[in-house]
Scaffold this active site. Structure first.
Site, mmCIF file in Angstrom:
data_model
loop_
_atom_site.group_PDB
_atom_site.id
_atom_site.type_symbol
_atom_site.label_atom_id
_atom_site.label_comp_id
_atom_site.label_asym_id
_atom_site.label_seq_id
_atom_site.Cartn_x
_atom_site.Cartn_y
_atom_site.Cartn_z
ATOM 1 N N ARG A 220 17.219 -30.946 -22.310
ATOM 2 C CA ARG A 220 18.346 -31.755 -21.835
ATOM 3 C C ARG A 220 19.001 -31.112 -20.625
ATOM 4 O O ARG A 220 19.396 -29.955 -20.681
ATOM 5 C CB ARG A 220 19.380 -31.917 -22.952
ATOM 6 C CG ARG A 220 18.767 -32.647 -24.131
ATOM 7 C CD ARG A 220 19.782 -32.967 -25.191
ATOM 8 N NE ARG A 220 19.087 -33.632 -26.290
ATOM 9 C CZ ARG A 220 19.688 -34.341 -27.222
ATOM 10 N NH1 ARG A 220 20.999 -34.478 -27.206
ATOM 11 N NH2 ARG A 220 18.978 -34.905 -28.167
ATOM 12 N N GLU A 222 21.805 -30.833 -19.471
ATOM 13 C CA GLU A 222 23.239 -30.937 -19.756
ATOM 14 C C GLU A 222 24.040 -30.593 -18.503
ATOM 15 O O GLU A 222 23.728 -29.645 -17.800
ATOM 16 C CB GLU A 222 23.638 -29.955 -20.865
ATOM 17 C CG GLU A 222 22.914 -30.137 -22.183
ATOM 18 C CD GLU A 222 23.389 -31.336 -22.979
ATOM 19 O OE1 GLU A 222 24.347 -32.003 -22.518
ATOM 20 O OE2 GLU A 222 22.796 -31.601 -24.039
ATOM 21 N N ARG A 228 27.802 -23.931 -26.584
ATOM 22 C CA ARG A 228 26.986 -24.572 -27.632
ATOM 23 C C ARG A 228 25.922 -25.533 -27.093
ATOM 24 O O ARG A 228 25.338 -26.313 -27.829
ATOM 25 C CB ARG A 228 27.883 -25.292 -28.629
ATOM 26 C CG ARG A 228 28.735 -26.360 -28.006
ATOM 27 C CD ARG A 228 29.806 -26.814 -28.988
ATOM 28 N NE ARG A 228 30.821 -27.568 -28.315
ATOM 29 C CZ ARG A 228 30.907 -28.894 -28.333
ATOM 30 N NH1 ARG A 228 30.036 -29.596 -29.010
ATOM 31 N NH2 ARG A 228 31.872 -29.512 -27.683
ATOM 32 N N HIS A 229 25.694 -25.472 -25.795
ATOM 33 C CA HIS A 229 24.624 -26.285 -25.212
ATOM 34 C C HIS A 229 23.578 -25.398 -24.546
ATOM 35 O O HIS A 229 23.916 -24.455 -23.838
ATOM 36 C CB HIS A 229 25.172 -27.250 -24.153
ATOM 37 C CG HIS A 229 25.928 -28.400 -24.733
ATOM 38 N ND1 HIS A 229 27.298 -28.401 -24.850
ATOM 39 C CD2 HIS A 229 25.500 -29.583 -25.241
ATOM 40 C CE1 HIS A 229 27.679 -29.546 -25.416
ATOM 41 N NE2 HIS A 229 26.608 -30.277 -25.661
ATOM 42 N N GLU A 367 29.410 -30.354 -33.673
ATOM 43 C CA GLU A 367 28.429 -31.235 -34.305
ATOM 44 C C GLU A 367 27.129 -30.469 -34.536
ATOM 45 O O GLU A 367 26.652 -29.772 -33.663
ATOM 46 C CB GLU A 367 28.182 -32.406 -33.344
ATOM 47 C CG GLU A 367 27.134 -33.361 -33.819
ATOM 48 C CD GLU A 367 26.668 -34.283 -32.695
ATOM 49 O OE1 GLU A 367 27.495 -34.834 -31.949
ATOM 50 O OE2 GLU A 367 25.434 -34.443 -32.574
ATOM 51 N N SER A 370 23.069 -35.487 -35.837
ATOM 52 C CA SER A 370 23.388 -36.915 -35.749
ATOM 53 C C SER A 370 22.269 -37.678 -36.424
ATOM 54 O O SER A 370 21.092 -37.306 -36.283
ATOM 55 C CB SER A 370 23.459 -37.379 -34.293
ATOM 56 O OG SER A 370 24.657 -36.969 -33.695
ATOM 57 N N ARG A 418 22.289 -24.391 -33.248
ATOM 58 C CA ARG A 418 23.673 -24.587 -33.724
ATOM 59 C C ARG A 418 23.779 -24.299 -35.221
ATOM 60 O O ARG A 418 24.805 -23.808 -35.701
ATOM 61 C CB ARG A 418 24.144 -26.012 -33.439
ATOM 62 C CG ARG A 418 24.478 -26.202 -31.988
ATOM 63 C CD ARG A 418 25.328 -27.435 -31.788
ATOM 64 N NE ARG A 418 25.279 -27.820 -30.384
ATOM 65 C CZ ARG A 418 25.761 -28.958 -29.908
ATOM 66 N NH1 ARG A 418 26.321 -29.825 -30.741
ATOM 67 N NH2 ARG A 418 25.696 -29.234 -28.636
HETATM 68 P P1 ATP Z 1 26.758 -32.984 -28.235
HETATM 69 O O1 ATP Z 1 27.572 -34.239 -28.162
HETATM 70 O O2 ATP Z 1 27.379 -31.916 -29.070
HETATM 71 O O3 ATP Z 1 26.289 -32.510 -26.904
HETATM 72 P P2 ATP Z 1 24.646 -34.806 -28.889
HETATM 73 O O4 ATP Z 1 25.351 -35.822 -29.689
HETATM 74 O O5 ATP Z 1 24.354 -35.081 -27.448
HETATM 75 O O6 ATP Z 1 25.411 -33.391 -29.010
HETATM 76 P P3 ATP Z 1 22.275 -35.419 -30.333
HETATM 77 O O7 ATP Z 1 21.552 -36.199 -29.303
HETATM 78 O O8 ATP Z 1 22.983 -36.153 -31.390
HETATM 79 O O9 ATP Z 1 23.267 -34.408 -29.589
HETATM 80 O O10 ATP Z 1 21.242 -34.346 -30.938
HETATM 81 C C1 ATP Z 1 21.218 -33.963 -32.309
HETATM 82 C C2 ATP Z 1 21.553 -32.494 -32.449
HETATM 83 O O11 ATP Z 1 20.748 -31.676 -31.598
HETATM 84 C C3 ATP Z 1 22.972 -32.124 -32.064
HETATM 85 O O12 ATP Z 1 23.878 -32.400 -33.107
HETATM 86 C C4 ATP Z 1 22.851 -30.646 -31.798
HETATM 87 O O13 ATP Z 1 22.841 -29.882 -32.998
HETATM 88 C C5 ATP Z 1 21.472 -30.539 -31.170
HETATM 89 N N1 ATP Z 1 21.593 -30.538 -29.709
HETATM 90 C C6 ATP Z 1 21.650 -31.595 -28.902
HETATM 91 N N2 ATP Z 1 21.756 -31.231 -27.621
HETATM 92 C C7 ATP Z 1 21.763 -29.874 -27.621
HETATM 93 C C8 ATP Z 1 21.842 -28.885 -26.596
HETATM 94 N N3 ATP Z 1 21.931 -29.226 -25.312
HETATM 95 N N4 ATP Z 1 21.829 -27.584 -26.956
HETATM 96 C C9 ATP Z 1 21.726 -27.234 -28.253
HETATM 97 N N5 ATP Z 1 21.642 -28.125 -29.255
HETATM 98 C C10 ATP Z 1 21.664 -29.430 -28.956
HETATM 99 MG MG MG Z 2 24.995 -36.498 -31.567
#
Ligand code: ATP
Ligand code: MG
Length: 444
Positions: A220, A222, A228-229, A367, A370, A418
Protein backbone atom coordinates in the site's frame (compact mmCIF):
# COMPACT_ATOMS: atom_id res chain seq x y z
CA UNK A 1 18.56 -32.58 17.47
CA UNK A 2 21.57 -33.10 15.17
CA UNK A 3 23.36 -29.91 14.38
CA UNK A 4 25.81 -29.46 11.52
CA UNK A 5 29.40 -30.65 11.82
CA UNK A 6 30.74 -27.38 13.15
CA UNK A 7 29.07 -27.69 16.54
CA UNK A 8 27.42 -30.23 18.79
CA UNK A 9 24.96 -28.23 20.90
CA UNK A 10 23.07 -25.00 21.29
CA UNK A 11 24.07 -23.10 24.43
CA UNK A 12 20.60 -23.71 25.88
CA UNK A 13 20.85 -27.47 25.43
CA UNK A 14 23.64 -27.87 27.96
CA UNK A 15 21.52 -29.07 30.87
CA UNK A 16 22.17 -31.92 33.33
CA UNK A 17 19.27 -33.92 31.83
CA UNK A 18 20.95 -33.98 28.42
CA UNK A 19 24.70 -33.57 28.96
CA UNK A 20 27.03 -35.23 31.45
CA UNK A 21 29.22 -33.12 33.70
CA UNK A 22 32.70 -33.05 32.16
CA UNK A 23 31.44 -33.97 28.66
CA UNK A 24 33.22 -32.45 25.68
CA UNK A 25 31.01 -30.25 23.50
CA UNK A 26 31.48 -27.73 20.72
CA UNK A 27 29.46 -24.52 20.80
CA UNK A 28 29.45 -21.93 18.03
CA UNK A 29 28.26 -18.35 17.93
CA UNK A 30 29.25 -14.75 18.43
CA UNK A 31 31.65 -13.23 20.95
CA UNK A 32 29.16 -11.36 23.08
CA UNK A 33 31.59 -10.11 25.63
CA UNK A 34 35.17 -10.61 26.83
CA UNK A 35 35.89 -9.87 30.48
CA UNK A 36 39.59 -9.92 31.21
CA UNK A 37 40.29 -9.82 34.92
CA UNK A 38 44.03 -10.50 34.67
CA UNK A 39 44.27 -13.95 36.21
CA UNK A 40 40.96 -15.07 34.78
CA UNK A 41 39.19 -14.34 31.53
CA UNK A 42 35.51 -14.85 30.71
CA UNK A 43 34.29 -15.08 27.15
CA UNK A 44 30.55 -14.98 26.67
CA UNK A 45 29.48 -16.87 23.56
CA UNK A 46 26.02 -16.10 22.19
CA UNK A 47 23.89 -18.20 19.85
CA UNK A 48 20.20 -18.03 18.94
CA UNK A 49 19.08 -19.87 22.02
CA UNK A 50 21.14 -18.13 24.69
CA UNK A 51 24.59 -17.54 26.06
CA UNK A 52 27.38 -19.60 27.52
CA UNK A 53 30.24 -18.53 29.72
CA UNK A 54 33.65 -19.79 28.64
CA UNK A 55 36.00 -19.62 31.62
CA UNK A 56 39.79 -19.46 31.30
CA UNK A 57 41.92 -19.49 34.45
CA UNK A 58 45.43 -18.36 33.55
CA UNK A 59 47.24 -20.77 35.84
CA UNK A 60 45.28 -23.80 34.69
CA UNK A 61 45.17 -23.29 30.97
CA UNK A 62 47.45 -23.32 27.96
CA UNK A 63 49.22 -19.93 27.70
CA UNK A 64 48.59 -19.46 23.99
CA UNK A 65 44.90 -20.23 24.40
CA UNK A 66 44.62 -17.74 27.24
CA UNK A 67 46.35 -15.05 25.19
CA UNK A 68 44.08 -15.69 22.20
CA UNK A 69 40.92 -15.56 24.31
CA UNK A 70 41.82 -12.17 25.80
CA UNK A 71 42.24 -10.76 22.30
CA UNK A 72 38.92 -11.98 20.88
CA UNK A 73 37.09 -9.19 19.09
CA UNK A 74 33.45 -8.65 20.04
CA UNK A 75 30.85 -10.00 17.60
CA UNK A 76 33.38 -12.21 15.83
CA UNK A 77 32.08 -15.67 15.05
CA UNK A 78 33.85 -18.42 16.97
CA UNK A 79 33.52 -22.04 17.91
CA UNK A 80 34.65 -23.32 21.26
CA UNK A 81 35.37 -26.96 22.08
CA UNK A 82 35.68 -27.70 25.75
CA UNK A 83 34.37 -29.56 28.74
CA UNK A 84 31.15 -28.76 30.52
CA UNK A 85 31.28 -27.88 34.18
CA UNK A 86 27.90 -27.53 35.82
CA UNK A 87 28.09 -24.68 38.28
CA UNK A 88 25.04 -23.26 39.94
CA UNK A 89 26.53 -19.80 40.27
CA UNK A 90 27.40 -19.49 36.56
CA UNK A 91 24.95 -17.47 34.40
CA UNK A 92 23.17 -20.47 32.79
CA UNK A 93 24.14 -23.05 35.36
CA UNK A 94 27.32 -24.15 33.60
CA UNK A 95 30.67 -22.98 32.31
CA UNK A 96 32.73 -24.26 29.48
CA UNK A 97 36.46 -24.95 30.08
CA UNK A 98 37.94 -24.60 26.60
CA UNK A 99 40.42 -26.81 24.84
CA UNK A 100 40.18 -25.07 21.52
CA UNK A 101 38.81 -21.72 20.36
CA UNK A 102 38.48 -21.18 16.61
CA UNK A 103 37.83 -17.78 15.09
CA UNK A 104 35.59 -18.55 12.10
CA UNK A 105 35.11 -14.94 11.09
CA UNK A 106 36.70 -11.88 12.58
CA UNK A 107 34.41 -8.88 13.17
CA UNK A 108 35.62 -5.41 12.29
CA UNK A 109 35.52 -2.76 14.95
CA UNK A 110 34.11 -0.44 16.02
CA UNK A 111 30.67 -1.97 15.48
CA UNK A 112 28.07 0.15 13.67
CA UNK A 113 25.95 -0.05 16.82
CA UNK A 114 25.91 -1.55 20.28
CA UNK A 115 24.39 -5.01 20.67
CA UNK A 116 24.40 -5.38 24.42
CA UNK A 117 21.37 -3.18 25.03
CA UNK A 118 23.47 -0.91 27.24
CA UNK A 119 23.17 1.94 24.77
CA UNK A 120 19.68 2.80 23.47
CA UNK A 121 19.86 3.46 19.74
CA UNK A 122 17.32 5.42 17.70
CA UNK A 123 14.96 3.35 15.56
CA UNK A 124 16.49 4.74 12.36
CA UNK A 125 20.04 3.90 13.41
CA UNK A 126 18.89 0.41 14.34
CA UNK A 127 17.12 -0.14 11.04
CA UNK A 128 20.10 1.14 9.07
CA UNK A 129 22.20 -1.59 10.68
CA UNK A 130 19.40 -4.07 11.00
CA UNK A 131 21.69 -7.11 10.59
CA UNK A 132 23.40 -6.19 13.81
CA UNK A 133 20.31 -4.80 15.52
CA UNK A 134 18.72 -8.23 15.10
CA UNK A 135 21.48 -9.65 17.32
CA UNK A 136 19.94 -7.88 20.30
CA UNK A 137 18.02 -10.26 22.54
CA UNK A 138 14.92 -8.02 22.39
CA UNK A 139 14.83 -7.98 18.60
CA UNK A 140 15.17 -11.75 18.38
CA UNK A 141 12.44 -12.15 21.01
CA UNK A 142 9.98 -10.18 18.88
CA UNK A 143 10.60 -12.44 15.90
CA UNK A 144 10.40 -15.63 17.90
CA UNK A 145 6.99 -14.44 19.08
CA UNK A 146 5.96 -13.43 15.56
CA UNK A 147 6.93 -16.93 14.42
CA UNK A 148 4.77 -18.45 17.18
CA UNK A 149 1.85 -16.17 16.26
CA UNK A 150 1.92 -17.38 12.66
CA UNK A 151 2.31 -21.03 13.70
CA UNK A 152 -0.66 -20.71 16.05
CA UNK A 153 -2.83 -19.07 13.40
CA UNK A 154 -2.03 -21.78 10.88
CA UNK A 155 -2.73 -24.52 13.41
CA UNK A 156 -6.00 -22.94 14.49
CA UNK A 157 -7.31 -22.44 10.96
CA UNK A 158 -6.15 -25.79 9.59
CA UNK A 159 -7.90 -27.54 12.47
CA UNK A 160 -11.06 -25.67 11.52
CA UNK A 161 -10.88 -27.05 7.99
CA UNK A 162 -9.33 -24.07 6.20
CA UNK A 163 -7.17 -24.55 3.10
CA UNK A 164 -4.04 -22.44 2.88
CA UNK A 165 -3.86 -20.63 -0.44
CA UNK A 166 -1.58 -18.24 -2.30
CA UNK A 167 -3.02 -15.66 -4.68
CA UNK A 168 -1.14 -13.35 -7.08
CA UNK A 169 0.61 -10.24 -5.86
CA UNK A 170 1.00 -8.84 -9.39
CA UNK A 171 -2.43 -7.75 -10.55
CA UNK A 172 -4.11 -5.76 -13.28
CA UNK A 173 -6.86 -4.17 -11.18
CA UNK A 174 -6.96 -2.32 -7.92
CA UNK A 175 -8.93 -4.05 -5.16
CA UNK A 176 -10.72 -1.07 -3.78
CA UNK A 177 -10.24 1.70 -6.30
CA UNK A 178 -7.20 3.40 -7.74
CA UNK A 179 -5.70 4.84 -4.57
CA UNK A 180 -2.80 3.62 -2.51
CA UNK A 181 -1.35 1.35 -5.19
CA UNK A 182 2.18 0.80 -6.40
CA UNK A 183 2.25 0.64 -10.20
CA UNK A 184 4.86 -1.61 -11.77
CA UNK A 185 5.94 -2.34 -15.31
CA UNK A 186 4.77 -5.74 -16.46
CA UNK A 187 6.47 -6.27 -19.81
CA UNK A 188 4.79 -3.60 -21.95
CA UNK A 189 1.82 -3.07 -19.68
CA UNK A 190 1.09 -1.33 -16.41
CA UNK A 191 0.29 -3.59 -13.49
CA UNK A 192 0.10 -3.14 -9.71
CA UNK A 193 1.30 -4.76 -6.54
CA UNK A 194 -1.80 -6.13 -4.85
CA UNK A 195 -3.12 -4.27 -1.81
CA UNK A 196 -5.26 -7.21 -0.62
CA UNK A 197 -6.12 -10.78 -1.66
CA UNK A 198 -9.81 -9.83 -1.34
CA UNK A 199 -11.03 -10.39 -4.89
CA UNK A 200 -9.14 -13.66 -5.29
CA UNK A 201 -10.36 -15.08 -1.98
CA UNK A 202 -13.89 -14.40 -3.19
CA UNK A 203 -13.23 -16.08 -6.53
CA UNK A 204 -12.12 -19.16 -4.56
CA UNK A 205 -15.54 -19.20 -2.88
CA UNK A 206 -17.08 -19.54 -6.33
CA UNK A 207 -14.49 -22.26 -7.00
CA UNK A 208 -15.99 -24.26 -4.13
CA UNK A 209 -12.96 -24.04 -1.82
CA UNK A 210 -15.42 -23.40 1.02
CA UNK A 211 -12.98 -21.97 3.57
CA UNK A 212 -9.56 -20.58 2.75
CA UNK A 213 -6.85 -18.60 4.42
CA UNK A 214 -3.80 -16.81 3.18
CA UNK A 215 -0.86 -15.24 4.97
CA UNK A 216 0.94 -13.03 2.53
CA UNK A 217 2.25 -9.60 1.65
CA UNK A 218 0.04 -6.62 0.86
CA UNK A 219 1.39 -3.44 -0.69
CA UNK A 220 0.00 0.00 0.00
CA UNK A 221 1.34 3.36 -1.06
CA UNK A 222 0.12 4.92 2.18
CA UNK A 223 0.27 8.68 2.11
CA UNK A 224 1.11 9.08 5.75
CA UNK A 225 4.16 8.20 7.68
CA UNK A 226 2.71 6.77 10.91
CA UNK A 227 3.78 4.35 13.58
CA UNK A 228 1.19 1.79 12.46
CA UNK A 229 1.43 1.85 8.68
CA UNK A 230 3.92 0.04 6.48
CA UNK A 231 4.10 0.05 2.71
CA UNK A 232 4.63 -3.68 2.68
CA UNK A 233 2.74 -5.54 5.38
CA UNK A 234 1.70 -9.13 6.03
CA UNK A 235 -1.99 -9.80 5.89
CA UNK A 236 -3.76 -12.75 7.46
CA UNK A 237 -6.91 -13.27 5.43
CA UNK A 238 -9.77 -15.71 5.63
CA UNK A 239 -12.90 -16.27 3.55
CA UNK A 240 -15.73 -18.65 4.44
CA UNK A 241 -18.65 -19.89 2.34
CA UNK A 242 -22.20 -20.12 3.68
CA UNK A 243 -21.26 -17.80 6.52
CA UNK A 244 -22.25 -14.33 7.67
CA UNK A 245 -20.30 -11.59 9.45
CA UNK A 246 -21.14 -12.96 12.89
CA UNK A 247 -19.68 -16.36 11.99
CA UNK A 248 -16.36 -14.89 10.94
CA UNK A 249 -16.23 -12.53 13.94
CA UNK A 250 -16.48 -15.58 16.15
CA UNK A 251 -13.61 -17.25 14.29
CA UNK A 252 -11.56 -14.08 14.65
CA UNK A 253 -12.01 -13.58 18.39
CA UNK A 254 -11.32 -17.24 19.08
CA UNK A 255 -8.23 -17.12 16.89
CA UNK A 256 -6.94 -14.06 18.75
CA UNK A 257 -7.48 -15.69 22.16
CA UNK A 258 -5.92 -18.98 20.99
CA UNK A 259 -2.86 -17.21 19.61
CA UNK A 260 -2.33 -15.36 22.90
CA UNK A 261 -2.56 -18.66 24.76
CA UNK A 262 0.00 -20.28 22.45
CA UNK A 263 2.43 -17.39 22.79
CA UNK A 264 2.06 -17.48 26.58
CA UNK A 265 2.76 -21.20 26.58
CA UNK A 266 5.62 -21.34 24.10
CA UNK A 267 7.41 -17.99 24.34
CA UNK A 268 8.04 -17.58 28.06
CA UNK A 269 11.64 -16.48 27.80
CA UNK A 270 11.00 -14.12 24.88
CA UNK A 271 8.15 -12.48 26.80
CA UNK A 272 10.42 -12.17 29.79
CA UNK A 273 13.19 -10.55 27.75
CA UNK A 274 10.66 -8.01 26.48
CA UNK A 275 9.12 -7.49 29.91
CA UNK A 276 5.66 -8.27 28.54
CA UNK A 277 2.95 -9.76 30.71
CA UNK A 278 0.34 -11.19 28.40
CA UNK A 279 -3.28 -11.42 29.38
CA UNK A 280 -5.40 -13.71 27.21
CA UNK A 281 -8.37 -11.68 25.94
CA UNK A 282 -11.81 -12.81 27.11
CA UNK A 283 -14.23 -13.95 24.44
CA UNK A 284 -16.71 -12.98 23.11
CA UNK A 285 -15.33 -9.50 22.42
CA UNK A 286 -17.61 -6.57 23.09
CA UNK A 287 -19.57 -5.44 20.04
CA UNK A 288 -20.43 -1.78 19.65
CA UNK A 289 -22.47 -0.65 16.69
CA UNK A 290 -21.21 2.26 14.60
CA UNK A 291 -24.28 4.15 15.83
CA UNK A 292 -23.27 3.60 19.47
CA UNK A 293 -19.71 4.66 18.72
CA UNK A 294 -21.04 7.88 17.23
CA UNK A 295 -23.01 8.57 20.39
CA UNK A 296 -20.12 7.82 22.74
CA UNK A 297 -17.70 9.98 20.77
CA UNK A 298 -20.11 12.88 20.58
CA UNK A 299 -20.98 12.76 24.26
CA UNK A 300 -17.37 12.45 25.41
CA UNK A 301 -15.42 14.77 23.17
CA UNK A 302 -15.52 18.23 21.61
CA UNK A 303 -14.69 16.73 18.29
CA UNK A 304 -18.05 16.10 16.65
CA UNK A 305 -18.47 13.04 14.51
CA UNK A 306 -21.06 12.99 11.74
CA UNK A 307 -22.90 9.93 10.46
CA UNK A 308 -20.78 8.56 7.61
CA UNK A 309 -17.45 9.77 9.03
CA UNK A 310 -14.67 7.26 9.46
CA UNK A 311 -13.19 7.12 12.96
CA UNK A 312 -10.45 9.67 13.58
CA UNK A 313 -7.52 8.40 15.60
CA UNK A 314 -8.77 10.56 18.47
CA UNK A 315 -12.12 8.77 18.28
CA UNK A 316 -10.35 5.39 18.20
CA UNK A 317 -8.46 6.30 21.38
CA UNK A 318 -11.62 7.48 23.09
CA UNK A 319 -13.65 4.37 22.29
CA UNK A 320 -10.73 2.11 23.16
CA UNK A 321 -10.50 3.84 26.52
CA UNK A 322 -14.27 3.53 27.02
CA UNK A 323 -14.23 -0.21 26.32
CA UNK A 324 -11.23 -0.74 28.56
CA UNK A 325 -12.84 1.17 31.43
CA UNK A 326 -16.14 -0.66 31.15
CA UNK A 327 -14.91 -4.20 30.42
CA UNK A 328 -11.22 -4.32 31.32
CA UNK A 329 -10.57 -5.67 27.82
CA UNK A 330 -8.53 -4.23 24.97
CA UNK A 331 -10.16 -5.97 22.02
CA UNK A 332 -13.61 -5.12 20.70
CA UNK A 333 -15.66 -4.98 17.52
CA UNK A 334 -17.33 -2.03 15.84
CA UNK A 335 -20.15 -3.46 13.73
CA UNK A 336 -22.82 -2.30 11.27
CA UNK A 337 -20.87 0.45 9.51
CA UNK A 338 -22.50 2.79 7.01
CA UNK A 339 -22.48 1.01 3.65
CA UNK A 340 -21.07 4.11 1.94
CA UNK A 341 -17.78 4.10 3.86
CA UNK A 342 -17.08 0.40 3.57
CA UNK A 343 -15.64 -1.25 0.44
CA UNK A 344 -18.09 -2.01 -2.38
CA UNK A 345 -18.13 -5.76 -1.63
CA UNK A 346 -19.60 -5.35 1.89
CA UNK A 347 -23.16 -6.70 2.06
CA UNK A 348 -25.83 -4.13 3.03
CA UNK A 349 -28.58 -5.26 5.44
CA UNK A 350 -31.69 -6.19 3.42
CA UNK A 351 -34.02 -4.20 5.71
CA UNK A 352 -31.73 -1.19 6.27
CA UNK A 353 -29.38 -0.87 3.27
CA UNK A 354 -27.74 2.25 4.70
CA UNK A 355 -25.95 -0.16 7.04
CA UNK A 356 -23.64 -2.97 6.05
CA UNK A 357 -22.91 -6.37 7.56
CA UNK A 358 -19.40 -5.21 8.28
CA UNK A 359 -17.06 -4.91 11.23
CA UNK A 360 -13.70 -3.72 12.39
CA UNK A 361 -11.85 -5.50 15.18
CA UNK A 362 -10.03 -3.00 17.32
CA UNK A 363 -7.33 -2.98 19.96
CA UNK A 364 -7.28 0.06 22.26
CA UNK A 365 -5.74 2.59 19.90
CA UNK A 366 -5.94 1.01 16.49
CA UNK A 367 -7.75 -1.18 14.00
CA UNK A 368 -6.46 -4.73 13.73
CA UNK A 369 -8.88 -6.22 11.26
CA UNK A 370 -11.73 -5.39 8.89
CA UNK A 371 -14.29 -7.85 7.66
CA UNK A 372 -17.82 -8.35 6.41
CA UNK A 373 -20.33 -10.60 4.88
CA UNK A 374 -19.72 -10.04 1.17
CA UNK A 375 -22.17 -9.36 -1.61
CA UNK A 376 -22.69 -12.57 -3.59
CA UNK A 377 -25.36 -11.21 -5.96
CA UNK A 378 -23.89 -9.93 -9.25
CA UNK A 379 -26.39 -7.15 -9.94
CA UNK A 380 -26.07 -5.65 -6.48
CA UNK A 381 -22.28 -5.93 -6.66
CA UNK A 382 -22.15 -4.15 -10.01
CA UNK A 383 -24.30 -1.32 -8.76
CA UNK A 384 -22.17 -0.96 -5.61
CA UNK A 385 -19.01 -0.71 -7.74
CA UNK A 386 -20.67 1.99 -9.84
CA UNK A 387 -21.93 3.94 -6.86
CA UNK A 388 -18.39 4.08 -5.54
CA UNK A 389 -17.36 5.79 -8.76
CA UNK A 390 -15.57 2.81 -10.31
CA UNK A 391 -16.00 1.10 -13.64
CA UNK A 392 -17.33 -2.49 -13.42
CA UNK A 393 -15.48 -3.31 -16.65
CA UNK A 394 -12.18 -3.26 -14.81
CA UNK A 395 -13.61 -5.96 -12.54
CA UNK A 396 -14.69 -8.28 -15.30
CA UNK A 397 -12.52 -11.21 -14.20
CA UNK A 398 -14.08 -10.91 -10.74
CA UNK A 399 -17.71 -10.12 -11.57
CA UNK A 400 -17.94 -13.01 -14.02
CA UNK A 401 -17.47 -15.49 -11.18
CA UNK A 402 -20.65 -14.21 -9.51
CA UNK A 403 -22.79 -15.15 -12.50
CA UNK A 404 -22.29 -18.91 -12.33
CA UNK A 405 -23.01 -19.98 -8.78
CA UNK A 406 -21.45 -17.94 -6.01
CA UNK A 407 -22.35 -18.97 -2.45
CA UNK A 408 -23.00 -16.40 0.28
CA UNK A 409 -19.71 -15.81 2.07
CA UNK A 410 -17.90 -13.70 4.63
CA UNK A 411 -14.33 -13.04 5.70
CA UNK A 412 -11.77 -10.68 7.16
CA UNK A 413 -8.20 -9.49 6.88
CA UNK A 414 -5.93 -8.78 9.81
CA UNK A 415 -2.51 -7.16 9.75
CA UNK A 416 0.08 -9.52 11.22
CA UNK A 417 2.36 -6.69 12.29
CA UNK A 418 -0.38 -4.77 14.08
CA UNK A 419 -1.43 -7.95 15.83
CA UNK A 420 2.11 -8.56 17.09
CA UNK A 421 2.62 -4.87 17.86
CA UNK A 422 -0.46 -4.63 20.07
CA UNK A 423 0.29 -7.97 21.71
CA UNK A 424 3.73 -6.78 22.75
CA UNK A 425 2.88 -3.13 23.32
CA UNK A 426 5.51 -2.09 20.75
CA UNK A 427 5.72 1.66 20.13
CA UNK A 428 6.31 1.32 16.43
CA UNK A 429 5.11 -1.21 13.86
CA UNK A 430 8.59 -1.18 12.28
CA UNK A 431 9.90 -3.17 15.22
CA UNK A 432 7.68 -6.11 14.27
CA UNK A 433 8.97 -6.53 10.73
CA UNK A 434 12.49 -7.61 9.78
CA UNK A 435 13.17 -5.11 7.02
CA UNK A 436 10.43 -2.47 7.05
CA UNK A 437 9.38 -0.66 3.92
CA UNK A 438 8.14 2.82 4.61
CA UNK A 439 8.01 6.12 2.75
CA UNK A 440 11.70 6.75 3.24
CA UNK A 441 13.12 3.28 3.59
CA UNK A 442 13.77 0.94 0.70
CA UNK A 443 17.00 -0.56 1.98
CA UNK A 444 18.13 -2.75 3.67
P1 ATP B 1 -6.22 1.87 8.43
O1 ATP B 1 -7.51 2.61 8.25
O2 ATP B 1 -5.84 1.67 9.85
O3 ATP B 1 -5.12 2.40 7.58
P2 ATP B 1 -7.43 0.03 6.60
O4 ATP B 1 -8.85 0.08 7.00
O5 ATP B 1 -6.98 0.82 5.41
O6 ATP B 1 -6.50 0.39 7.86
P3 ATP B 1 -7.86 -2.63 5.69
O7 ATP B 1 -7.88 -2.40 4.23
O8 ATP B 1 -9.14 -2.78 6.39
O9 ATP B 1 -6.97 -1.48 6.37
O10 ATP B 1 -6.88 -3.88 5.96
C1 ATP B 1 -7.12 -4.86 6.97
C2 ATP B 1 -6.01 -4.83 8.00
O11 ATP B 1 -4.72 -4.90 7.41
C3 ATP B 1 -5.96 -3.56 8.83
O12 ATP B 1 -6.90 -3.59 9.88
C4 ATP B 1 -4.54 -3.58 9.34
O13 ATP B 1 -4.38 -4.47 10.45
C5 ATP B 1 -3.78 -4.17 8.17
N1 ATP B 1 -3.20 -3.09 7.36
C6 ATP B 1 -3.79 -2.41 6.38
N2 ATP B 1 -2.97 -1.49 5.86
C7 ATP B 1 -1.81 -1.59 6.55
C8 ATP B 1 -0.56 -0.92 6.48
N3 ATP B 1 -0.34 0.05 5.59
N4 ATP B 1 0.41 -1.27 7.35
C9 ATP B 1 0.20 -2.26 8.24
N5 ATP B 1 -0.95 -2.93 8.34
C10 ATP B 1 -1.96 -2.61 7.52
MG1 MG C 1 -10.11 -1.41 7.57
Amino acid sequence: MTLANLRTHYTADIVPEKVKDGATVTLAGWVHEVRDLGGICFVVLRDREGRAQVTLVKKKIDRELFKAARKLVRESVISVTGSVKFEEKAPNGYELIPEKIKVLNLAASPLPMDTTGKVEAELDTRLDSRFIDLRRAEALAVFKIRHQVLQAIRKFLVEKGFLETATPKIVATATEGGTALFPITYFDREAFLNQSPQLFKQILMSGGFDRVFEIGPIFRAEEHDTRRHLNEATSIDIEVSFADHFDVMEILENLVAYTYTQVLENCKSSLEILGVELKVPQTPFKKLSYEEVLEIVNSRSDEKMQWGDDLSSQAEHLIGQYVFETTGESHYFIIDWPTEIKPFYAMPYEDKPKYSKSFDMMHRTMELSSGAQRIHLPELLKSRIESQGMDPEGFDFYLKTFEYGMPPHAGWGMGCERFVMTMLGAENIRDTVLFPRDRRRLSP
